[in-house]
Design a protein around this motif. Structure first.
Motif, PDB file in Angstrom:
ATOM      1  N   UNK A  95      13.607   8.345 -10.663  1.00  0.00           N
ATOM      2  CA  UNK A  95      14.029   9.350  -9.694  1.00  0.00           C
ATOM      3  C   UNK A  95      13.123   9.320  -8.463  1.00  0.00           C
ATOM      4  N   UNK A  96      13.695   9.619  -7.321  1.00  0.00           N
ATOM      5  CA  UNK A  96      12.930   9.695  -6.086  1.00  0.00           C
ATOM      6  C   UNK A  96      12.301  11.075  -5.943  1.00  0.00           C
ATOM      7  N   UNK A  97      11.255  11.143  -5.078  1.00  0.00           N
ATOM      8  CA  UNK A  97      10.663  10.093  -4.252  1.00  0.00           C
ATOM      9  C   UNK A  97       9.809   9.118  -5.072  1.00  0.00           C
ATOM     10  N   UNK A  98       9.774   7.876  -4.608  1.00  0.00           N
ATOM     11  CA  UNK A  98       8.987   6.832  -5.253  1.00  0.00           C
ATOM     12  C   UNK A  98       7.655   6.685  -4.522  1.00  0.00           C
ATOM     13  N   UNK A  99       6.574   6.952  -5.227  1.00  0.00           N
ATOM     14  CA  UNK A  99       5.217   6.731  -4.707  1.00  0.00           C
ATOM     15  C   UNK A  99       4.714   5.436  -5.340  1.00  0.00           C
ATOM     16  N   UNK A 100       4.420   4.454  -4.508  1.00  0.00           N
ATOM     17  CA  UNK A 100       4.118   3.115  -5.014  1.00  0.00           C
ATOM     18  C   UNK A 100       2.771   2.622  -4.508  1.00  0.00           C
ATOM     19  N   UNK A 101       2.081   1.868  -5.368  1.00  0.00           N
ATOM     20  CA  UNK A 101       0.918   1.104  -4.935  1.00  0.00           C
ATOM     21  C   UNK A 101       1.088  -0.334  -5.396  1.00  0.00           C
ATOM     22  N   UNK A 102       0.537  -1.263  -4.630  1.00  0.00           N
ATOM     23  CA  UNK A 102       0.676  -2.686  -4.919  1.00  0.00           C
ATOM     24  C   UNK A 102      -0.690  -3.343  -4.825  1.00  0.00           C
ATOM     25  N   UNK A 103      -1.019  -4.181  -5.798  1.00  0.00           N
ATOM     26  CA  UNK A 103      -2.278  -4.914  -5.724  1.00  0.00           C
ATOM     27  C   UNK A 103      -2.889  -5.168  -7.084  1.00  0.00           C
ATOM     28  N   UNK A 104      -4.136  -5.610  -7.070  1.00  0.00           N
ATOM     29  CA  UNK A 104      -4.864  -5.881  -8.302  1.00  0.00           C
ATOM     30  C   UNK A 104      -5.070  -4.588  -9.073  1.00  0.00           C
ATOM     31  N   UNK A 105      -4.756  -4.620 -10.359  1.00  0.00           N
ATOM     32  CA  UNK A 105      -4.973  -3.457 -11.211  1.00  0.00           C
ATOM     33  C   UNK A 105      -6.377  -3.598 -11.794  1.00  0.00           C
ATOM     34  N   UNK A 106      -7.341  -3.139 -11.017  1.00  0.00           N
ATOM     35  CA  UNK A 106      -8.745  -3.348 -11.364  1.00  0.00           C
ATOM     36  C   UNK A 106      -9.569  -2.123 -10.996  1.00  0.00           C
ATOM     37  N   UNK A 107     -10.757  -2.076 -11.556  1.00  0.00           N
ATOM     38  CA  UNK A 107     -11.639  -0.923 -11.401  1.00  0.00           C
ATOM     39  C   UNK A 107     -11.858  -0.538  -9.947  1.00  0.00           C
ATOM     40  N   UNK A 108     -12.110  -1.539  -9.094  1.00  0.00           N
ATOM     41  CA  UNK A 108     -12.485  -1.241  -7.719  1.00  0.00           C
ATOM     42  C   UNK A 108     -11.342  -0.679  -6.878  1.00  0.00           C
ATOM     43  N   UNK A 109     -10.107  -0.738  -7.376  1.00  0.00           N
ATOM     44  CA  UNK A 109      -8.970  -0.241  -6.599  1.00  0.00           C
ATOM     45  C   UNK A 109      -8.786   1.271  -6.701  1.00  0.00           C
ATOM     46  N   UNK A 110      -9.567   1.930  -7.564  1.00  0.00           N
ATOM     47  CA  UNK A 110      -9.565   3.406  -7.623  1.00  0.00           C
ATOM     48  C   UNK A 110      -8.187   3.969  -7.971  1.00  0.00           C
ATOM     49  N   UNK A 111      -7.457   3.285  -8.842  1.00  0.00           N
ATOM     50  CA  UNK A 111      -6.084   3.683  -9.154  1.00  0.00           C
ATOM     51  C   UNK A 111      -5.958   5.067  -9.802  1.00  0.00           C
ATOM     52  N   UNK A 112      -6.887   5.498 -10.675  1.00  0.00           N
ATOM     53  CA  UNK A 112      -6.742   6.838 -11.241  1.00  0.00           C
ATOM     54  C   UNK A 112      -6.663   7.947 -10.195  1.00  0.00           C
TER      55      UNK A 112
END
Length: 394
Positions: free
Chosen positions: A204-221
């Protein structure tokens, strides 16, 4: 004509072909980051090489593909090359380079640096990643020790290329000299707006997306913990993916996407979220903007330089949730317009003219403007004002 001193091993000399005017320019790029790695460093070098070929520059690569390697501790996807000085020296010398560019601070970069200094060969470097922050996050090594190493490494060359004025200002404060502007480009043919699906990825929208390396330094949490409407999508792979998938079962992890599949994924996002605090530029920001997707991010190097704090193409805020919600109302048309100001042709001309300047072939006309830019970064910018690469030397 700038003469290269004879190498003690081969007895031959390297001549600056640009100054001589009668031979093609031969560039050797030494990089520890190469296939099968999927990251901004590899993509930047690939795109730059494609444009250099169009300009008639002969490019040869010295990469980990040619050597035995071992996995990097705590980051096994990255391979560290094992090769002695003589073998790497032979790899460089066989191409009889007019110029040498060292892209990374790894084993190959260190050995190439030694070769250049030994042979009194001017060389340029580039600062792609926050090496001290990435290492200290994984190993108990103080960042100030690591910055001492970075300063020693890059100051040995004749020019260090950085992507943005804010990063240049930061590195200058840490004692790194001879900084040169090298922006990035975007393939606006591949990354483009597309018709929006009602439920992309079955979500379902809205879609919040991130793209890139899934790694510690990317601060994904910082992104995945947010309470947002609609759905969250992570495109990419990396050492932290398995753990994050278990921790966030409600998030859709799409895995690595390439080519048209990646372009289609970008185009379906309502907001592109860039949670990193340590990236030096953010190629994925340009890819999202070219796809007509507004960006939400922290006000740090990369997002600040590309879109500015007061922007029609997204939102920057120290509260990432606030930025995400504000970006929903940003202009998809303006996002595309801003991305169109960046091209790999312009960025590559900047790159090769930096190398020519580092080798004394030309005097860069951008120098005073760049020095000013590194001292004072605008707090806001609208599309068309100061976006895109700093004018290249010519």
């Amino acid at each position: 004509m700038l003469q290269r001193p004879a190498n003690t091993n081969s007895g031959e000399s390297w001549t600056n072909a640009a100054a001589a005017g009668n031979l093609p320019e031969r560039l050797v790029i030494v990089t520890d980051a190469w296939h099968p790695q999927v990251n901004g460093v590899v993509r930047s070098i690939e795109n730059t090489n494609r444009e250099l070929a169009k300009m008639g520059i002969e490019v040869s690569m010295v990469t980990p593909e040619r050597f035995n390697s071992i996995p990097c501790p705590t980051y096994p996807e990255i391979r560290l090359s094992i090769a002695n000085y003589r073998r790497i020296a032979r790899e460089i010398e066989k191409h009889k380079p007019s110029y040498v560019h060292i892209a990374t601070e790894g084993p190959l970069g260190l050995t190439a640096r030694r070769w250049c200094l030994k042979n009194r060969m001017p060389f340029s470097t580039s600062y792609h990643t926050r090496f001290p922050e990435y290492v200290s996050a994984r190993l108990p090594i103080p960042k100030n020790w690591l910055y001492s190493f970075v300063r020693w490494f890059h100051n040995g060359g004749a020019g260090c290329m950085v992507a943005t004025p804010s990063l240049a200002r930061e590195l200058s404060e840490k004692g790194i000299r001879n900084l040169m502007p090298w922006s990035r480009g975007i393939d606006a043919t591949q990354f483009r707006p597309m018709e929006l699906e009602e439920n992309p990825f079955g979500l379902s929208r809205p879609i919040f997306m991130t793209v890139g390396r899934v790694a510690l330094e990317k601060n994904l949490p910082a992104f995945l913990d947010l309470d947002l409407p609609g759905s969250k999508v992570v495109v990419g792979d990396g050492p932290a993916r398995a753990e994050l998938e278990k921790q966030y079962p409600e998030v859709f992890f799409a895995g690595v996407q390439f080519g048209e599949d990646l372009a289609k994924a970008y185009a379906q996002a309502d907001v592109f979220v860039f949670p990193s605090l340590t990236d030096t530029f953010g190629n994925t920001i340009l890819e999202a903007l070219a796809s007509g997707v507004p960006v939400a991010a922290y006000p740090v190097t990369g997002p600040l330089d590309i879109i500015g704090e007061d922007s029609e193409v997204g939102a920057l805020d120290t509260n990432l949730q606030t930025a995400c919600l504000a970006a929903l109302s940003a202009s998809r048309i303006k996002a595309r317009e801003l991305a169109m100001q960046y091209s790999w042709e312009a960025a590559t001309l900047q790159f090769i003219n930096n190398i020519r300047a580092a080798n004394g072939v030309i005097t860069p006309k951008w120098k005073k403007a760049w020095q000013f830019a590194t001292k004072s970064l605008p707090r806001s910018r609208k599309p068309g004002e100061t976006a895109g690469p700093v004018p290249s030397a010519d």
